[in-house]
Design a protein around this motif. Structure first.
Motif, PDB file in Angstrom:
ATOM      1  N   ASP A   5      31.098  16.646 -53.080  1.00 22.19           N
ATOM      2  CA  ASP A   5      30.966  15.321 -52.465  1.00 22.19           C
ATOM      3  C   ASP A   5      32.343  14.754 -52.152  1.00 22.19           C
ATOM      4  N   THR A   7      34.219  10.968 -50.986  1.00 22.75           N
ATOM      5  CA  THR A   7      34.090   9.537 -50.760  1.00 22.75           C
ATOM      6  C   THR A   7      35.040   9.168 -49.639  1.00 22.75           C
ATOM      7  N   SER A  22      23.443   0.422 -37.646  1.00 22.51           N
ATOM      8  CA  SER A  22      22.421   1.044 -38.490  1.00 22.51           C
ATOM      9  C   SER A  22      21.255   0.086 -38.704  1.00 22.51           C
ATOM     10  N   ASP A  30      24.122   4.570 -45.035  1.00 21.54           N
ATOM     11  CA  ASP A  30      24.420   5.945 -45.451  1.00 21.54           C
ATOM     12  C   ASP A  30      23.766   6.976 -44.528  1.00 21.54           C
ATOM     13  N   GLU A  31      22.496   6.754 -44.214  1.00 23.27           N
ATOM     14  CA  GLU A  31      21.772   7.687 -43.343  1.00 23.27           C
ATOM     15  C   GLU A  31      22.425   7.750 -41.968  1.00 23.27           C
ATOM     16  N   ALA A  33      25.547   6.894 -41.052  1.00 23.41           N
ATOM     17  CA  ALA A  33      26.889   7.485 -41.129  1.00 23.41           C
ATOM     18  C   ALA A  33      26.799   9.006 -41.267  1.00 23.41           C
ATOM     19  N   ARG A  34      25.874   9.500 -42.103  1.00 25.13           N
ATOM     20  CA  ARG A  34      25.705  10.956 -42.247  1.00 25.13           C
ATOM     21  C   ARG A  34      25.281  11.590 -40.932  1.00 25.13           C
ATOM     22  N   GLN A  35      24.371  10.938 -40.198  1.00 23.47           N
ATOM     23  CA  GLN A  35      23.929  11.489 -38.923  1.00 23.47           C
ATOM     24  C   GLN A  35      25.083  11.546 -37.926  1.00 23.47           C
ATOM     25  N   LEU A  37      28.321  11.743 -38.626  1.00 25.70           N
ATOM     26  CA  LEU A  37      29.251  12.787 -39.057  1.00 25.70           C
ATOM     27  C   LEU A  37      28.684  14.178 -38.778  1.00 25.70           C
ATOM     28  N   ASP A  38      27.392  14.354 -39.015  1.00 25.89           N
ATOM     29  CA  ASP A  38      26.755  15.642 -38.706  1.00 25.89           C
ATOM     30  C   ASP A  38      26.858  15.959 -37.221  1.00 25.89           C
TER      31      ASP A  38
END
Length: 85
Positions: A5, A7, A22, A30-31, A33-35, A37-38
């Motif tokens: 992980d 931070t 968001s 979080d969801e 930001a992850r999308q 970055l992915d």
């Protein structure tokens, strides 16, 4: 922190923009930001997930709402790009 992980620390202005988008998409920060970055760190730079298209649509809607430049005007400017006035 679990093994692997990371931070990430961002400034308050960026955090507020991410949170606003968001919320508008009905996703957790979080969801979302992850999308993002992915989408931008995938192996295929031309393949984007739904977060990419959601953000693109948000930008387009914002531009239309706030009075962006009509496509016809952009085309006319591009056809004369680099020429003396």
């Amino acid at each position: 922190m679990a093994d692997g992980d990371i931070t990430l620390t961002i400034d308050a202005a960026l955090a507020m923009r991410l949170k606003a988008v968001s919320d508008g998409l009905g996703k957790s920060l979080d969801e979302y930001a992850r999308q993002l970055l992915d989408a931008y760190t995938g192996l295929d730079p031309h393949k984007h997930d739904q977060a990419y298209w959601d953000e693109l649509e948000r930008i387009c809607n914002e531009t239309e709402r706030d009075g962006g430049v009509p496509w016809e005007e952009v085309q006319a400017r591009l056809s004369n790009f680099g020429q003396k006035r």
